[in-house]
Scaffold this active site. Sequence first.
Site, PDB file in Angstrom:
ATOM      1  N   VAL A   1       0.866  -1.172   0.000  1.00 38.57           N
ATOM      2  CA  VAL A   1       0.000   0.000   0.000  1.00 38.57           C
ATOM      3  C   VAL A   1       0.904   1.223   0.000  1.00 38.57           C
ATOM      4  O   VAL A   1       2.074   1.157   0.397  1.00 38.57           O
ATOM      5  CB  VAL A   1      -0.950   0.033   1.223  1.00 38.57           C
ATOM      6  CG1 VAL A   1      -2.003  -1.063   1.112  1.00 38.57           C
ATOM      7  CG2 VAL A   1      -0.179  -0.085   2.528  1.00 38.57           C
ATOM      8  N   SER A   2       0.370   2.362  -0.434  1.00 39.78           N
ATOM      9  CA  SER A   2       1.199   3.554  -0.634  1.00 39.78           C
ATOM     10  C   SER A   2       1.499   4.299   0.651  1.00 39.78           C
ATOM     11  O   SER A   2       2.553   4.926   0.784  1.00 39.78           O
ATOM     12  CB  SER A   2       0.524   4.505  -1.633  1.00 39.78           C
ATOM     13  OG  SER A   2       0.366   3.872  -2.883  1.00 39.78           O
ATOM     14  N   THR A   3       0.581   4.286   1.610  1.00 39.30           N
ATOM     15  CA  THR A   3       0.776   5.038   2.850  1.00 39.30           C
ATOM     16  C   THR A   3       0.528   4.150   4.064  1.00 39.30           C
ATOM     17  O   THR A   3      -0.130   3.110   3.979  1.00 39.30           O
ATOM     18  CB  THR A   3      -0.182   6.242   2.922  1.00 39.30           C
ATOM     19  OG1 THR A   3      -1.537   5.762   2.969  1.00 39.30           O
ATOM     20  CG2 THR A   3      -0.012   7.135   1.698  1.00 39.30           C
TER      21      THR A   3
ATOM     22  N   GLN B   1      -3.131   3.194   5.029  1.00 38.65           N
ATOM     23  CA  GLN B   1      -3.906   2.224   4.268  1.00 38.65           C
ATOM     24  C   GLN B   1      -3.718   0.814   4.838  1.00 38.65           C
ATOM     25  O   GLN B   1      -2.699   0.510   5.458  1.00 38.65           O
ATOM     26  CB  GLN B   1      -3.486   2.255   2.786  1.00 38.65           C
ATOM     27  CG  GLN B   1      -3.821   3.547   2.087  1.00 38.65           C
ATOM     28  CD  GLN B   1      -3.347   3.560   0.648  1.00 38.65           C
ATOM     29  OE1 GLN B   1      -2.187   3.282   0.364  1.00 38.65           O
ATOM     30  NE2 GLN B   1      -4.245   3.885  -0.276  1.00 38.65           N
TER      31      GLN B   1
ATOM     32  N   SER C   1       5.274   4.114  -1.157  1.00 39.86           N
ATOM     33  CA  SER C   1       4.836   4.499  -2.495  1.00 39.86           C
ATOM     34  C   SER C   1       5.551   3.656  -3.532  1.00 39.86           C
ATOM     35  O   SER C   1       6.701   3.247  -3.340  1.00 39.86           O
ATOM     36  CB  SER C   1       5.138   5.985  -2.741  1.00 39.86           C
ATOM     37  OG  SER C   1       5.001   6.302  -4.100  1.00 39.86           O
TER      38      SER C   1
END
Length: 227
Positions: free
Chosen positions: A32-34, A37, A60
Amino acid sequence: MTTIPAEWADTEGPLGTFPASPSGARVGYARVSTKGQLLDRQIAALTAAGCVRVFSDKKSGKDAEREELRAALDYLRPGDTLVVPSLDRLGRSIQDLISIVGGLRQRDIGFQSLHEALDTTTPGGRLVFHVFAALAEFIRELIVQGTHEGLEAARARGERIGRPPAMTEEQIRHARALLVQPENTVTSIAKLLGVSRTTLYKYVPELRVGRDALVSGDRGPALPGPR
């Protein structure tokens, strides 16, 4: 910094021969990017797909150094299959994706993306990957060709190619005018013009002879041309 260790890079090209269908463990990778999440849905899908172990990053896709991806690639052995929820969880770009999957291929490791139903352990999946690789190479060649044509056209128009000079002609004239005044130091003038002392000596070469050369009008050697 690279996504995968250099020794796992694809050295045979993206269209090399895939190994026979792997029969080892299925290993998952989720991302997941962050940090806010959740990975739960991806991990559940990978577990349901038969993955005996799942590695996950909260970074990211633009971050080249994804520690858990490295760990997953290090964990894999010949005959294993790397499984991801979707292609965008693994590669930052199609070129990055092809490099990683090509590196797996050279180590006799399969690859599967659940969302796209891409599985290099099957003939159909290998065909799709070959199409991806060929398309990426075609796009790369078009970009290179377009860049070369653009540079040639610019040269034909007499445009300067490359980095702009560190000092403009106006700045050089201003520097010379200031340097003939004894109260102005080389350091203060360089700071005023927003350049380093080294740059000032490069574009006003008579300074190497001494400030008296500026007063006498001896310009010394010719100024270096734009580089």
